[in-house]
Design an enzyme around this catalytic site. Structure first.
Site, PDB file in Angstrom:
ATOM      1  N   LYS A 193      11.057  36.031  25.750  1.00 30.08           N
ATOM      2  CA  LYS A 193      10.660  35.766  27.210  1.00 30.08           C
ATOM      3  C   LYS A 193       9.321  35.561  27.180  1.00 30.08           C
ATOM      4  O   LYS A 193       8.953  34.520  27.921  1.00 30.08           O
ATOM      5  CB  LYS A 193      11.211  36.822  28.110  1.00 30.08           C
ATOM      6  CG  LYS A 193      11.026  36.236  29.587  1.00 30.08           C
ATOM      7  CD  LYS A 193      11.707  35.100  30.164  1.00 30.08           C
ATOM      8  CE  LYS A 193      11.517  34.651  31.613  1.00 30.08           C
ATOM      9  NZ  LYS A 193      11.989  35.383  32.584  1.00 30.08           N
ATOM     10  N   ASN A 197       6.599  32.853  29.103  1.00 29.92           N
ATOM     11  CA  ASN A 197       5.809  33.332  29.984  1.00 29.92           C
ATOM     12  C   ASN A 197       4.372  33.187  29.546  1.00 29.92           C
ATOM     13  O   ASN A 197       3.553  32.877  30.370  1.00 29.92           O
ATOM     14  CB  ASN A 197       6.055  34.847  30.153  1.00 29.92           C
ATOM     15  CG  ASN A 197       7.356  35.060  31.244  1.00 29.92           C
ATOM     16  OD1 ASN A 197       8.074  35.909  30.985  1.00 29.92           O
ATOM     17  ND2 ASN A 197       7.266  34.241  32.137  1.00 29.92           N
TER      18      ASN A 197
END
Lengths: 317, 317
Positions: A193, A197
Site C-alpha cells: 500500500k 501512498n
C-alpha cells in the site's frame, strides 16, 4: 491465546470518519451490533444518526450507539481503530476499557508501526490490521461520502496465518457487502500500500495536484515511479519483496481511476495534521536503519514536515 | 580581437526590469549614454521615464532613450542582457543590430549556458558575464524597487583574464556607485551563485516560503544544505571547486538577510515562466553528463517543471 471469537460478535469503531463511519455503518446495516466512539460529531449523530452517500447505494442509520466516553461502551470483541494515525497517542486510554478479554483490535490505518503501538497496549496476540482500498471522505458531522472501491486486505499481526477469528471478521464484512482479502503477510500488504501512498499522498500535497495531474505530466509521473521504486527497495529492509509488475499494475490502475485527491491532500487542505509519521517516517526509519539510502523519499518527507508545520501555523492561508 | 573599448562608451539595456532598469538608470544618472529596449512598459517610460525607489536614494530619470525596436538603437559598445533567461530565444534577433563591431555583450543573468548561446550569435570573444547580488523587483511599468545589496561579479567568457574592457566597464559601474568584483573565472562565479539559487529559488517555489522560513525549520534547512552540497559536487563536472567554508558562509549570510522571496518565487506568483532551464537544467545536464548523480537537484527540477506547467495553465489559481 484464543483466536476464535464468539458467535455473537460486538464491534466498536474508534474514529467514526471516512473509514470507520463507512464500514461501521455497513456492518450495522447488515445486522451486527456496532458501537461508535465520536468526538466533535457526537451531538449531531445522536440526533440524526449516520448518513452514507455511496455509489453502492445511499442509506441513513437514524439510530446508532454513539458515545463520547469509552467507559460507556460495553466490552467488544472487535475494536476497529479508524482514527487518523496522528491520534494514535490516545489509544492507551481508548482501547483497554472496551476490548473484551478474548477480543481483538483491527487497525484500519495506512502506514507502518501502528501494530507495534497497539501490541504494547493490548498484547501482540490481540492485534490485527487491515488496508482499505476505498475513496471516501467525511462531508459533514456523521455524513460520509463513499466515491469508489471499498475492499479491505486483512491479516493477523502475530501469529501470522489465516486464523479462525480472521475468517469470522471477514465473514461479517462480507455479510455487509465488503470484499475482504485475507492475507498471511500483513506487513507485505502494508508495504504494498505504501507503494501507492508514498508518492501520491506526498506529491499531491507538495505539488498541489490530483492523481491524474501527477500522472499526466512527464516529470511528476517520473517522480511517482522513482518513489515507487524506492519503496520497493525500502521493503527489503523488512525482508519483503515487491515485484516490478506490481508497480506497473499500480500505475496503470491509478491512471484508470477518476482524478483523486489522496487523504493527505484532504488533510492538508483542511489544515489537519498530516500522517507523516506512519506513512513516511516509520518506513524511512526501518530502511535507513538497514543502511538503505532513499534520497527522494527522504526529500519528500522533509518537504512534508516543513509544509505540515507551516500549514498548522497559518490555518487560514 | 580588440579587448579595449573606446573612451566614449555607449550602453544598451536589453530587458529594462528589476536588473536592467536599475543598473541602466544608475549608469545614466552617472552621466553615461544609455539606450533602453522596452516591451510592455514602452509607452509609460516614454511618458514618465524611469522611477527608482532605492535604499541608496530614490531618483527619477524623467527622460530616457526608450525603444521598442532594436533597429532604432544606435550601435552600442556594451550591450547588457538583463532579460529573463526564458526570453533568450529572442537574442539572435536583438543583439546583432545594436552591437558595435568592437563592442561586447554583458550577460547579467543567473544560471549556466547563456554565454554559449550569445557566443553563437556574436562570437565567443565578444561575450562577458556578470552575476548580480541584488534584491530588486519591478513594482510597475518603468518603476523599480531596490531593496538591498547591488554589487556585481563580472568576468570575460573567452579569453579568461582581466581585460582592459572589463576594467573599463567596471569603472563605469563604479562611477555609478555600483561595486564590481572582477573575476578571471566567470564560470566559477556562476557555479558559486548556483549554490544559492538552486536551493532558495527552487524550494521557495515548491514550499511556498521565504528564505527565512526555509532556514528557520530544521527539515527545510537540511534540504537547503543538502542541495548546496549537491551543487558543490556538480561543479566538479566543470573542474570548478567550491569550498565547504563558502557554503557555510552563504548560509550564515542568508540568515542575516531580511526574509526574502527569490526571483523564481516572484515569477511563480506572477505566473511568469520560471528560469528552470538556465538555473536547473543546464547545471544538471553538465553534471549528469559527467556521470554525477544528483537525486535531490533532479527531484527539485522535476517538481519545478510540473509546477511551472500547472502555473501557466491556471493563471488565476
Amino acid at each position: 491465546m484464543e483466536t476464535t471469537l464468539p458467535n455473537y460478535r460486538r464491534y466498536a469503531i474508534i474514529g467514526t470518519g471516512a473509514i470507520g463511519g463507512f464500514y461501521g455503518a455497513r456492518l450495522q446495516r447488515a445486522g451486527l451490533e456496532v458501537h461508535f466512539l465520536l468526538h466533535t460529531d457526537y451531538a449531531t449523530v445522536c440526533q440524526s444518526g449516520l448518513v452514507i452517500d455511496s455509489i453502492e447505494g445511499h442509506f441513513t442509520l437514524p439510530q446508532v450507539n454513539a458515545y463520547q466516553d469509552v467507559h460507556q461502551i460495553p466490552p467488544c470483541d472487535v475494536v476497529i481503530v479508524s482514527l487518523k494515525t496522528t491520534q494514535n497517542h490516545l489509544l492507551p486510554q481508548l482501547l483497554p476499557p472496551i476490548l473484551q478479554e478474548s477480543g481483538v483490535v483491527l487497525i484500519l490505518q495506512n502506514g507502518l508501526g501502528m501494530e507495534e503501538i497497539v501490541a504494547k497496549i493490548v498484547g501482540e496476540q490481540r492485534v490485527m490490521g487491515g488496508i482499505c482500498f476505498i475513496c471516501s471522505h467525511k462531508v459533514g458531522p456523521g455524513h460520509i461520502c463513499h466515491l469508489d472501491y471499498g475492499s479491505i486486505t486483512m491479516g493477523e499481526y502475530l501469529p501470522r496465518g489465516i486464523t479462525a477469528r480472521l475468517s469470522q471478521i471477514a465473514a461479517d464484512f462480507n455479510q455487509a457487502g465488503i470484499a475482504v482479502q485475507m492475507t498471511e503477510d500483513l506487513l507485505l500488504a502494508r508495504w504494498q500500500k505504501l507503494v501507492w501512498n508514498i508518492p501520491f499522498n506526498g506529491l499531491s500535497v507538495v505539488l498541489n495536484a490530483t492523481t491524474a495531474e501527477l500522472l499526466n505530466h512527464a516529470d511528476s509521473r517520473y517522480l511517482v515511479k522513482q518513489l515507487m521504486d524506492e519503496v520497493k527497495v525500502a521493503a527489503t529492509s523488512c525482508d519483503r519483496s515487491i515485484a516490478e509488475i506490481f508497480i506497473e499494475q499500480m500505475l496503470t490502475h491509478t491512471e484508470k481511476m477518476k482524478p483523486y485527491k489522496p487523504s493527505m491532500k484532504l488533510d492538508y487542505e483542511a489544515h489537519r495534521p498530516l500522517e507523516i509519521e506512519a506513512i513516511f517516517n516509520q518506513p524511512l526509519h526501518l530502511a535507513t536503519g538497514a543502511g538503505i539510502k532513499l534520497p527522494q523519499m527522504m526529500m519528500l518527507y522533509r518537504q512534508l514536515q516543513f509544509l505540515d508545520t507551516q500549514n498548522r501555523l497559518k490555518p487560514t492561508n
